[in-house]
Structure formats: C-alpha cells, structure tokens
Design a protein around this motif. Structure first.
Motif, PDB file in Angstrom:
ATOM      1  N   UNK A 168      10.667 -16.524  -8.682  1.00 26.59           N
ATOM      2  CA  UNK A 168      11.079 -15.615  -7.601  1.00 26.59           C
ATOM      3  C   UNK A 168      11.356 -14.201  -8.113  1.00 26.59           C
ATOM      4  N   UNK A 169      12.013 -14.090  -9.274  1.00 27.01           N
ATOM      5  CA  UNK A 169      12.299 -12.764  -9.831  1.00 27.01           C
ATOM      6  C   UNK A 169      11.005 -12.064 -10.232  1.00 27.01           C
ATOM      7  N   UNK A 170      10.088 -12.806 -10.834  1.00 29.84           N
ATOM      8  CA  UNK A 170       8.797 -12.246 -11.244  1.00 29.84           C
ATOM      9  C   UNK A 170       8.003 -11.762 -10.034  1.00 29.84           C
ATOM     10  N   UNK A 171       8.036 -12.540  -8.949  1.00 25.05           N
ATOM     11  CA  UNK A 171       7.336 -12.144  -7.722  1.00 25.05           C
ATOM     12  C   UNK A 171       7.942 -10.873  -7.130  1.00 25.05           C
ATOM     13  N   UNK A 172       9.277 -10.790  -7.149  1.00 21.77           N
ATOM     14  CA  UNK A 172       9.948  -9.611  -6.609  1.00 21.77           C
ATOM     15  C   UNK A 172       9.627  -8.374  -7.449  1.00 21.77           C
ATOM     16  N   UNK A 173       9.615  -8.549  -8.770  1.00 23.02           N
ATOM     17  CA  UNK A 173       9.284  -7.445  -9.675  1.00 23.02           C
ATOM     18  C   UNK A 173       7.841  -7.008  -9.475  1.00 23.02           C
ATOM     19  N   UNK A 174       6.948  -7.968  -9.310  1.00 21.60           N
ATOM     20  CA  UNK A 174       5.538  -7.664  -9.076  1.00 21.60           C
ATOM     21  C   UNK A 174       5.358  -6.878  -7.780  1.00 21.60           C
ATOM     22  N   UNK A 175       6.083  -7.268  -6.743  1.00 21.82           N
ATOM     23  CA  UNK A 175       6.014  -6.574  -5.457  1.00 21.82           C
ATOM     24  C   UNK A 175       6.461  -5.118  -5.601  1.00 21.82           C
ATOM     25  N   UNK A 176       7.575  -4.905  -6.301  1.00 18.69           N
ATOM     26  CA  UNK A 176       8.107  -3.551  -6.467  1.00 18.69           C
ATOM     27  C   UNK A 176       7.186  -2.677  -7.312  1.00 18.69           C
ATOM     28  N   UNK A 177       6.595  -3.259  -8.367  1.00 20.80           N
ATOM     29  CA  UNK A 177       5.674  -2.507  -9.218  1.00 20.80           C
ATOM     30  C   UNK A 177       4.427  -2.117  -8.425  1.00 20.80           C
ATOM     31  N   UNK A 178       3.894  -3.040  -7.638  1.00 22.65           N
ATOM     32  CA  UNK A 178       2.731  -2.725  -6.792  1.00 22.65           C
ATOM     33  C   UNK A 178       3.057  -1.602  -5.815  1.00 22.65           C
ATOM     34  N   UNK A 179       4.238  -1.666  -5.236  1.00 23.48           N
ATOM     35  CA  UNK A 179       4.659  -0.657  -4.260  1.00 23.48           C
ATOM     36  C   UNK A 179       4.761   0.719  -4.914  1.00 23.48           C
ATOM     37  N   UNK A 180       5.376   0.767  -6.084  1.00 26.53           N
ATOM     38  CA  UNK A 180       5.605   2.037  -6.778  1.00 26.53           C
ATOM     39  C   UNK A 180       4.315   2.635  -7.329  1.00 26.53           C
ATOM     40  N   UNK A 181       3.516   1.820  -8.006  1.00 28.27           N
ATOM     41  CA  UNK A 181       2.302   2.329  -8.646  1.00 28.27           C
ATOM     42  C   UNK A 181       1.268   2.774  -7.617  1.00 28.27           C
ATOM     43  N   UNK A 182       1.183   2.067  -6.495  1.00 26.80           N
ATOM     44  CA  UNK A 182       0.167   2.393  -5.491  1.00 26.80           C
ATOM     45  C   UNK A 182       0.553   3.554  -4.573  1.00 26.80           C
ATOM     46  N   UNK A 183       1.779   4.021  -4.713  1.00 24.82           N
ATOM     47  CA  UNK A 183       2.200   5.161  -3.909  1.00 24.82           C
ATOM     48  C   UNK A 183       1.358   6.378  -4.283  1.00 24.82           C
ATOM     49  N   UNK A 184       0.727   6.989  -3.298  1.00 21.49           N
ATOM     50  CA  UNK A 184      -0.104   8.189  -3.451  1.00 21.49           C
ATOM     51  C   UNK A 184      -1.471   7.942  -4.087  1.00 21.49           C
ATOM     52  N   UNK A 185      -1.796   6.683  -4.414  1.00 23.30           N
ATOM     53  CA  UNK A 185      -3.129   6.399  -4.945  1.00 23.30           C
ATOM     54  C   UNK A 185      -4.144   6.345  -3.802  1.00 23.30           C
ATOM     55  N   UNK A 186      -5.321   6.924  -4.026  1.00 19.66           N
ATOM     56  CA  UNK A 186      -6.360   6.894  -2.991  1.00 19.66           C
ATOM     57  C   UNK A 186      -6.909   5.472  -2.821  1.00 19.66           C
ATOM     58  N   UNK A 187      -7.087   4.775  -3.929  1.00 18.86           N
ATOM     59  CA  UNK A 187      -7.597   3.400  -3.888  1.00 18.86           C
ATOM     60  C   UNK A 187      -6.525   2.456  -4.405  1.00 18.86           C
ATOM     61  N   UNK A 188      -6.154   1.480  -3.582  1.00 23.30           N
ATOM     62  CA  UNK A 188      -5.080   0.562  -3.951  1.00 23.30           C
ATOM     63  C   UNK A 188      -5.480  -0.324  -5.122  1.00 23.30           C
ATOM     64  N   UNK A 189      -4.553  -0.478  -6.068  1.00 27.29           N
ATOM     65  CA  UNK A 189      -4.767  -1.327  -7.227  1.00 27.29           C
ATOM     66  C   UNK A 189      -3.919  -2.596  -7.106  1.00 27.29           C
ATOM     67  N   UNK A 190      -4.534  -3.732  -7.388  1.00 23.06           N
ATOM     68  CA  UNK A 190      -3.789  -4.989  -7.395  1.00 23.06           C
ATOM     69  C   UNK A 190      -3.208  -5.198  -8.789  1.00 23.06           C
ATOM     70  N   UNK A 191      -1.891  -5.392  -8.853  1.00 20.12           N
ATOM     71  CA  UNK A 191      -1.219  -5.567 -10.139  1.00 20.12           C
ATOM     72  C   UNK A 191      -0.577  -6.951 -10.187  1.00 20.12           C
TER      73      UNK A 191
END
Length: 207
Positions: free
Chosen positions: A108-131
């Motif tokens: 659960x912690x890993x999933x939550x961390x993954x969600x937050x990292x995806x949210x942060x890294x994809x902010x302002x990116x033209x093409x969404x990256x799956x992390x």
C-alpha cells in the motif's frame, strides 16, 4: 518549464553559453532565435550579438530520480535507486537495508508513493509517462504469488461449483488475476464493489 535568454557572437556561441549556465547537454534544450547576429558597419559600428531563447526540456527520468532521492533522504534511508526507461514505462527499482517501510502492508505504501511520483513527474509534461516503482523486486514476487493464488482459487471454484470472492485489491493486482485466468474456459472473472474495496469474483461456468 525553465527558459533562459542568452546572447553570443553567433547562435552557436549563445547556445554554448546556455548549456554551460544550465549545466546540461545540448540535447536537453530547445531554442528559438530571437535575433540574428549583425556584424555592423565595417565590422565595428552597430555590432549586435545573436539573441536566443533557450527552453530546458523536461527529463522525466532525471526528475523521477531526483524526486525519489529527496524523499528517501528526508526519511533517512540509504537507498540505491536504479532507473530504466524502456520506451513504454519508466521502471524504478530501489535497493537497500530495511526498505519494508517503503512497501507497507501488501504494497500500500509503495502504491501511494508510485501515485504521488507519477502525479509530480507528469505535471507540465506534454506526453504522460508511466512510472512503476518497485523495492527489491517486490512487485515481481507479488505478481507470482497472485498468479498462483488465482489458479488455486479457480480450481476451488470449479471443484465446488461456487463463486470465490477474493480480498480487495488495487487495479494493478486485479489485472494480474484477470490476465492469469483469461485463457480458462471453465471459469470466468469479474470485479465488483467500489474503490478502494473493489474485489474480484471467480465464478465457475455452467456446463
């Protein structure tokens, strides 16, 4: 997105000034020529340098690495972060002692961390990256465990002639169960309930 306006005797000089100031390589920038260089009269009067607007490209791999480094540093965890971009997803595997805190109960912690990292890294990116984040191969081991569980419970449902309801799982783990059983012609699977309590039902097919 970081931008910088620079000048130089030529456009190439201006770009060289930009990469030196930003501390990046040439392929990490884009640029727009604002003004060409002018030699002026007799090469002395009215000389104008080239003026260029430089845009620093977003680098999702670098951004992912730096973000995770800052998180584990704040948690005072010695972690080796390995990042691989295969073109379809950015996969991160973290290794180190006592990293169970990054996994949490059933990931659960890993999933939550993954969600937050995806949210942060994809902010302002033209093409969404799956992390995809992993800790010492936890997701691979978990996937194998779920596949074995799926096969065992499918046999149980078929043997008893009754549906078997699994515990609530996230979408990624439910997908593993569905995929593991999709070739079976004696049972079928479906999901029921609302997130985060959505669960899979394995039901026998009637003859």
């Amino acid at each position: 997105m970081k931008t910088l306006e620079v000048t130089g005797k030529t456009i190439e000089d201006a770009l060289l000034n930009a990469v030196n100031e930003l501390g990046v390589s040439r392929d990490e920038i884009e640029y727009e020529v604002l003004e060409e260089a002018s030699k002026g009269l007799f090469g002395f009067f009215g000389v104008k340098p080239a003026r260029v607007k430089v845009i620093l490209k977003e680098n999702p791999v670098k951004k992912t690495t730096e973000l995770l480094q800052s998180i584990v540093k704040a948690m005072d965890l010695p972690v080796d972060i390995q990042v691989n971009d295969n073109g379809q997803a950015i996969k991160v595997n973290m290794q180190g002692p006592d990293l169970g805190v990054l996994i949490g109960r059933r990931g659960e912690t890993l999933d939550a961390l993954q969600y937050l990292v995806n949210l942060s890294v994809n902010k302002n990116l033209e093409k969404r990256q799956k992390i995809i984040l992993d800790v010492e191969g936890y997701r691979t081991r978990r996937e194998e465990t779920l596949k074995k569980l799926a096969l065992r419970l499918a046999d149980k449902a078929k043997r008893r002639g009754k549906s078997v309801v699994l515990e609530p799982m996230n979408a990624q783990e439910r997908r593993i169960i569905h995929t593991a059983l999709q070739t079976r012609d004696d049972i079928y699977t479906f999901s029921e309930g609302e997130e985060p309590y959505r669960k899979i039902v394995i039901a026998p097919k009637k003859s």
